[in-house]
Design an enzyme around this catalytic site. Structure first.
Site, PDB file in Angstrom:
ATOM      1  N   ASN A   7      27.655 -19.464  -0.791  1.00 54.67           N
ATOM      2  CA  ASN A   7      27.260 -20.333  -2.182  1.00 54.67           C
ATOM      3  C   ASN A   7      26.371 -21.433  -1.126  1.00 54.67           C
ATOM      4  O   ASN A   7      26.457 -22.208  -0.529  1.00 54.67           O
ATOM      5  CB  ASN A   7      28.127 -21.399  -2.528  1.00 54.67           C
ATOM      6  CG  ASN A   7      26.982 -21.499  -3.694  1.00 54.67           C
ATOM      7  OD1 ASN A   7      25.945 -21.533  -4.028  1.00 54.67           O
ATOM      8  ND2 ASN A   7      28.525 -21.895  -4.763  1.00 54.67           N
ATOM      9  N   ARG A  76      26.539 -15.804  -3.069  1.00 50.89           N
ATOM     10  CA  ARG A  76      26.610 -16.532  -5.105  1.00 50.89           C
ATOM     11  C   ARG A  76      25.081 -16.258  -4.706  1.00 50.89           C
ATOM     12  O   ARG A  76      24.169 -17.111  -4.133  1.00 50.89           O
ATOM     13  CB  ARG A  76      27.102 -17.372  -5.090  1.00 50.89           C
ATOM     14  CG  ARG A  76      27.045 -18.400  -6.692  1.00 50.89           C
ATOM     15  CD  ARG A  76      27.065 -19.556  -6.932  1.00 50.89           C
ATOM     16  NE  ARG A  76      26.662 -20.281  -8.210  1.00 50.89           N
ATOM     17  CZ  ARG A  76      25.912 -21.087  -8.203  1.00 50.89           C
ATOM     18  NH1 ARG A  76      25.697 -22.067  -7.156  1.00 50.89           N
ATOM     19  NH2 ARG A  76      25.485 -21.741  -9.192  1.00 50.89           N
ATOM     20  N   HIS A 165      26.587 -19.506 -14.988  1.00 51.98           N
ATOM     21  CA  HIS A 165      28.078 -19.709 -15.105  1.00 51.98           C
ATOM     22  C   HIS A 165      28.557 -18.389 -15.122  1.00 51.98           C
ATOM     23  O   HIS A 165      29.749 -17.981 -15.779  1.00 51.98           O
ATOM     24  CB  HIS A 165      28.049 -20.569 -15.886  1.00 51.98           C
ATOM     25  CG  HIS A 165      28.328 -22.220 -15.781  1.00 51.98           C
ATOM     26  ND1 HIS A 165      28.061 -23.305 -16.914  1.00 51.98           N
ATOM     27  CD2 HIS A 165      28.110 -22.768 -14.652  1.00 51.98           C
ATOM     28  CE1 HIS A 165      27.905 -24.338 -15.888  1.00 51.98           C
ATOM     29  NE2 HIS A 165      27.526 -23.691 -14.612  1.00 51.98           N
ATOM     30  N   ARG A 226      22.311 -34.426 -17.413  1.00 52.64           N
ATOM     31  CA  ARG A 226      21.198 -33.046 -17.899  1.00 52.64           C
ATOM     32  C   ARG A 226      21.641 -33.484 -19.081  1.00 52.64           C
ATOM     33  O   ARG A 226      22.851 -33.278 -19.819  1.00 52.64           O
ATOM     34  CB  ARG A 226      21.720 -31.764 -17.667  1.00 52.64           C
ATOM     35  CG  ARG A 226      21.492 -31.041 -16.189  1.00 52.64           C
ATOM     36  CD  ARG A 226      21.595 -30.016 -16.112  1.00 52.64           C
ATOM     37  NE  ARG A 226      22.467 -29.345 -14.709  1.00 52.64           N
ATOM     38  CZ  ARG A 226      23.425 -28.595 -14.416  1.00 52.64           C
ATOM     39  NH1 ARG A 226      23.624 -27.930 -15.422  1.00 52.64           N
ATOM     40  NH2 ARG A 226      23.581 -28.404 -13.508  1.00 52.64           N
ATOM     41  N   GLU A 369      35.330 -19.551  -9.232  1.00 53.98           N
ATOM     42  CA  GLU A 369      34.427 -18.532  -8.868  1.00 53.98           C
ATOM     43  C   GLU A 369      34.069 -17.988  -7.347  1.00 53.98           C
ATOM     44  O   GLU A 369      34.213 -16.920  -7.373  1.00 53.98           O
ATOM     45  CB  GLU A 369      32.762 -19.378  -9.167  1.00 53.98           C
ATOM     46  CG  GLU A 369      32.587 -19.632 -10.379  1.00 53.98           C
ATOM     47  CD  GLU A 369      31.563 -20.660 -11.011  1.00 53.98           C
ATOM     48  OE1 GLU A 369      32.295 -21.983 -10.574  1.00 53.98           O
ATOM     49  OE2 GLU A 369      30.535 -20.120 -11.208  1.00 53.98           O
TER      50      GLU A 369
END
Ligand code: ADP
Length: 393
Positions: A7, A76, A165, A226, A369
């Site tokens: 990643n 990823r 996601h 956020r 993940e």
């Protein structure tokens, strides 16, 4: 089979080495090694680029691997645009396509492409697979992904909802269907991935039909830092009347808003703790976050034609019983009831927390993940080998 999962962030590279059995399932102890290389390319750092980071990774792996070799690498990648509807075997053309999507994900795709190039140079014989955060959402119908803006904004600039996601929503969709005993293609539900970044996805027939993140991961739910959804005129107003630059607004909405903006805390544990101690800002942050989430759930219940289950996953979703309770208390009108004892149970197994008489089942399912990327990598590499395609084709 040993799979290196990578990643690549703009200044970091996280990795895991996972072992799968010959059917592509996790072995008993699937994680052989994991680590993170940070501060890549920073002014005062000794690690100048992703190639150098990979050298460090290979050094760290030498002892662990003890002579064994990596069979494949799974990466990823944040943005696959409209092109990548599934994981793909890496070729030079695929790397160029990921680079070309940089305007859609300027902070994420270039380092991913850099990581892929560095891997190809360092280990040319290891097949590589890219797994995209956006792919799972390419099944959304146009009514969900189109914004009501001029057609040319879509055709010229690619302005549309993409969603993120996806790897997690995809994995947890399958696990939820399994948990409630419904074939995946008949499963309708709502998946809530609630971590630092958070998104909700509407699942119909086992596929994504809507999701709360949009053109970027800024849209939708209230997140750690956020803002989630807001009136776009706020942005132009701050720029025309209060002297903000575009970069400043962008920074504040991404890094200084959300739970942090309202409460001063980004970590849900701290927000809950402060709220319990009477801190007004933290109480407000929880109210705004849970109200927004409940509204999305209500909307997605309609989008999926009636949810069979709602699933909580990721850092907050998996671990925070008080946050789940605050959300579920708002859903009574949908006939949702939950078992307060079951909600308090902790663990890594998929589990139901709804009461027997709940109209919609409520589940808590840990996401993973890295595991999902490793499994997809296995599938793509196996399929490619069945077709006689070597890594360099
Ligand atoms: P990401 O992958 O998006 O960085 P995670 O899925 O790891 O995030 O979630 C991180 C967040 O999970 C933390 O910010 C924290 O708020 C929350 N979290 C983790 N454990 C708990 C807990 N026991 N109670 C409440 N929140 C938790």
């Amino acid at each position: 089979m040993l799979i290196l999962v990578i990643n690549s962030g703009s200044s970091s590279l996280k990795y895991q080495v996972r072992e799968l059995d010959e059917t592509g399932a996790d072995t008993e102890k699937p994680v052989l090694a994991e680590g993170i290389i940070e501060r890549i390319g920073q002014p005062d750092s000794e690690i100048s680029d992703h190639a150098q980071a990979l050298d460090i990774v290979s050094g760290q792996l030498e002892d662990v691997l003890d002579g064994r070799t990596i069979d494949a690498a799974g990466h990823r990648v944040v943005h696959g645009g409209e092109r990548f509807q599934a994981p793909a075997l890496v070729t030079n053309e695929v790397i160029r396509a990921i680079d070309a999507l940089a305007p859609l994900a300027p902070l994420h795709n270039p380092p991913s492409a850099a990581g892929l190039r560095a891997m190809r140079e360092k280990w040319p014989d290891i097949p590589q697979v890219v797994v995209f955060d956006t792919s799972f959402h390419t099944s959304m119908p146009a009514e969900a992904w189109r914004y009501a803006v001029p057609e040319s904004w879509y055709t010229d600039y690619g302005i549309r909802r993409y969603g993120f996601h996806g790897t997690s929503h995809d994995l947890v969709t399958g696990l939820t269907a399994e948990l409630i005993g419904v074939p995946r293609h008949n499963f309708n539900g709502i998946i809530l991935h609630l971590g630092n970044g958070a998104s909700a996805t509407a699942i119909r027939g086992g596929r994504s039909v809507d999701t709360s993140m949009g053109y970027t991961p800024l849209a939708g739910l209230v997140m750690g830092t956020r803002s989630g959804d807001l009136d776009p005129s706020i942005v132009t107003h701050l720029m025309t009347s209060h002297g903000f630059t575009a970069q400043e607004v962008d920074r504040v909405l991404n890094n200084e808003s959300g739970l942090y903006g309202i409460s001063g805390h980004t970590d849900m544990r701290e927000v809950l703790h402060a709220a319990d101690a009477g801190h007004r800002g933290s109480q407000a942050a929880l109210d705004v976050a849970t109200y927004r989430l409940a509204k999305y759930i209500g909307g997605y219940h309609i989008a999926v034609g009636g949810a069979q289950a709602i699933t909580f996953t990721a850092g907050i979703g998996e671990n925070s019983a008080p946050f789940r309770a605050r959300v579920l208390d708002r859903l009574e009108v949908l006939g949702i009831t939950y078992d307060h004892e079951l909600n308090l149970v902790t663990g890594s197994e998929p589990r139901l927390i709804s009461a027997e008489d709940s109209a919609i089942k409520v589940a808590v399912i840990p996401t993973n993940e890295e595991m999902a990327i490793a499994q997809k990598t296995y599938q793509v590499v196996n399929a490619a080998q069945a077709w006689g395609q070597g890594p360099g084709f």
